[in-house]
Motif scaffolding. Sequence first.
Motif, mmCIF file in Angstrom:
data_model
loop_
_atom_site.group_PDB
_atom_site.id
_atom_site.type_symbol
_atom_site.label_atom_id
_atom_site.label_comp_id
_atom_site.label_asym_id
_atom_site.label_seq_id
_atom_site.Cartn_x
_atom_site.Cartn_y
_atom_site.Cartn_z
ATOM 1 N N UNK A 268 23.486 9.433 -29.293
ATOM 2 C CA UNK A 268 24.195 8.145 -29.347
ATOM 3 C C UNK A 268 24.103 7.525 -30.739
ATOM 4 N N UNK A 269 22.921 7.628 -31.338
ATOM 5 C CA UNK A 269 22.729 7.091 -32.690
ATOM 6 C C UNK A 269 23.676 7.786 -33.670
ATOM 7 N N UNK A 270 23.742 9.107 -33.549
ATOM 8 C CA UNK A 270 24.610 9.879 -34.438
ATOM 9 C C UNK A 270 26.075 9.504 -34.258
ATOM 10 N N UNK A 271 26.516 9.422 -32.993
ATOM 11 C CA UNK A 271 27.924 9.108 -32.725
ATOM 12 C C UNK A 271 28.279 7.707 -33.226
ATOM 13 N N UNK A 272 27.415 6.722 -32.912
ATOM 14 C CA UNK A 272 27.713 5.344 -33.318
ATOM 15 C C UNK A 272 27.735 5.228 -34.839
#
Lengths: 360, 338
Positions: A268-272
């Motif tokens: 999620x961190x990477x995508x955001x």
Amino acid sequence: MSAPGLAPHLLTARPGRLEALRRRPVLLAMAGLAGLGVAMVAGVALGTVAISPGDTLAILAHDLLRWPVAQTWPASMETIVMELRLPRVLTALVVGLGLAVAGTTFQGLLRNPLADPYVLGTASGAALGAAIAVLLPVQAAILGLGLANLLAFAGALLAVAIVNRLAGGSGRATLTSLLLTGYAVGSLLAAGLAMAMYLSGSQLRQIFFYLMGSFSQADWQSLAVGLPIIAAGSLLIMLRARSLNALLLGEEAALHLGVDVRRERAILLGLASLVTAAAVALAGLIGFVGLVVPHIVRLLVGPNARLVLPLSALYGAAFLILADLVARLPGELPVGIVTAVVGAPVFVLLLRRHRGGYQL
Amino acid sequence: VETRDSNQQAPDRSVRRGSSIAALLLATLLLAGAPGPALTAQQRAGAGFPVTLVDDTGAQVTIASHPARIVSLSPANTEIVFALGAGDRLVGGTDFDDFPAEAVPLPDVATYNGLVRERLVDLEPDLVLAAGNGFTPDADIEWLRGSGYPVVVLYAETVEGVLADIELVGRAIGEPGAAADLTGRMAERIAAIGEAVAATGTRPRTFYQIGSEPELYAPAPDSFLADMVKLAGGDPITTADPAVFSIPLESILIADPEVIVLGDANYGVCPADVAARPGWSDMAAVRAGAIRPVDDVPVTRPGPRLAEGLAALARAIHPGLPLEDPPADPVPCETIEP
């Protein structure tokens, strides 16, 4: 579209006018879609140069739908509608959508209501990248994106990668160390940015303009690069709404729900971060959208990420199109000023009228 | 859609094609001898076109026909077009246009924040005069070129460069004769000022104060302004680096200026305020009362009033200098209370 067992406070909160809306996510989604439609039509129909609604519609029908409309308008009008306003409105849509989704994700991941898309150093990283591009004496463009856009994108991603690494590596970092490392790295990069601005001489205006955010340079080419990244990233985040909901309850609770906390948080961190980086590369730093739109949506429908993510996307997109319209009508104000001036009072009003409990 | 796309991708090729067409035309003209006599004004106006020139970024620009709809993206460019007698062909300007008075009401195509693209497209210009070194943002220049507008980017680094730019504009707008007249007159005045200041036998150390808030700002070495101060018979006190315009007070104290020129007089800085600054009282210029305001616009704007600006600057550095130019209006000094 219900969220069983996730928000018990929903049932105990004192019902008010806003409470009633919480049970009508479909109504809110339809209102959001209608708002987005109105914003898009207004965004294409209005501008510095007056073009009648009839001409605007005829040009759109002729060029987009290939309708056999008699061409009664001058070529310059067609250029304004098709090459300037339409890509601009769509870029504002995509950036608003991306920032709102990324903001929702960061707030949920970090369990911090003050988190926004820029919290882990992306803003300073992107700004420093753009400033360096302005200072470099070279002119380069890849895929229709200028050097400033490319370095802003790279700077934003690099900053998050460094923060994540320094805070303990993928998924292992505690929330507090992530936030504080983000603050520290952001401050360091901000110092670099200040230095770059000091050295920039006559180029300062360009860096300043980037820091305030703007859609005045939007075109089809950069949209074609940014749109797939933001759309795919946002969609993948929405598909992980369940993980985001679980993470909101705390790591232990999430583990008990069978969520691989480290892995999900890292993804999620990477995508955001990817979505944020693409958004800042397209339009510079636009504050407020990613911070406040998710909160407003939570005030309306409660904390369930399955509802908050798509509704934030809708509202963020519509809000930013309208903010950009307000910004360009008097002749190209930085859009960040408008988002804050319009958004802050609305947010405070909603907070004050909201009598029930409010949680992330 | 198809026609627009082909228009947009054309410029690269059309520039090259244009230049070869121009070469061909030139060759035929030379072979055929001078064109016949009785040309109408309309024909004369169109005679030099298409014209191909190289602008200050090194880009080759082809202007297909006598420009009738010119957009200027800097106040200096606006002044040049008016000075060449083509002000009636200007259809768009900037929000900073203040001279001549006819330039003020032009639609503002360039603002502090850059180009208002919509307005530019609406004006359908056939020539755009942009400014270099970031004054017109690079992204906007790229967009203009990519959209097929003939763009001439002007950026003069010296006084000589300004004269060359005026001649470049003259060729671009089909007024080469007027441009040659203007630059000839300017060069004469600049030379006369040079002779007058040389005759004084002195070259006072001069601090040209560009600004004093929040720091002190002086001309950078080898900059346009440093060039102006030298031509006006001063020895410019400059900053340490060509990229830096701020100067520490220590450097000014060591350099001990004999003249302080207030380039920020238009913005509420008065000689009395400068003399009263702590630490300034021992400077030669302050003791001699040689703190003189100038109107910074003609001094710093690379346009047709540059010789006037130079005369005003020379008078500020050498009071009582015998010049033919009438003295500039005194700059009213109104201290703006903080």
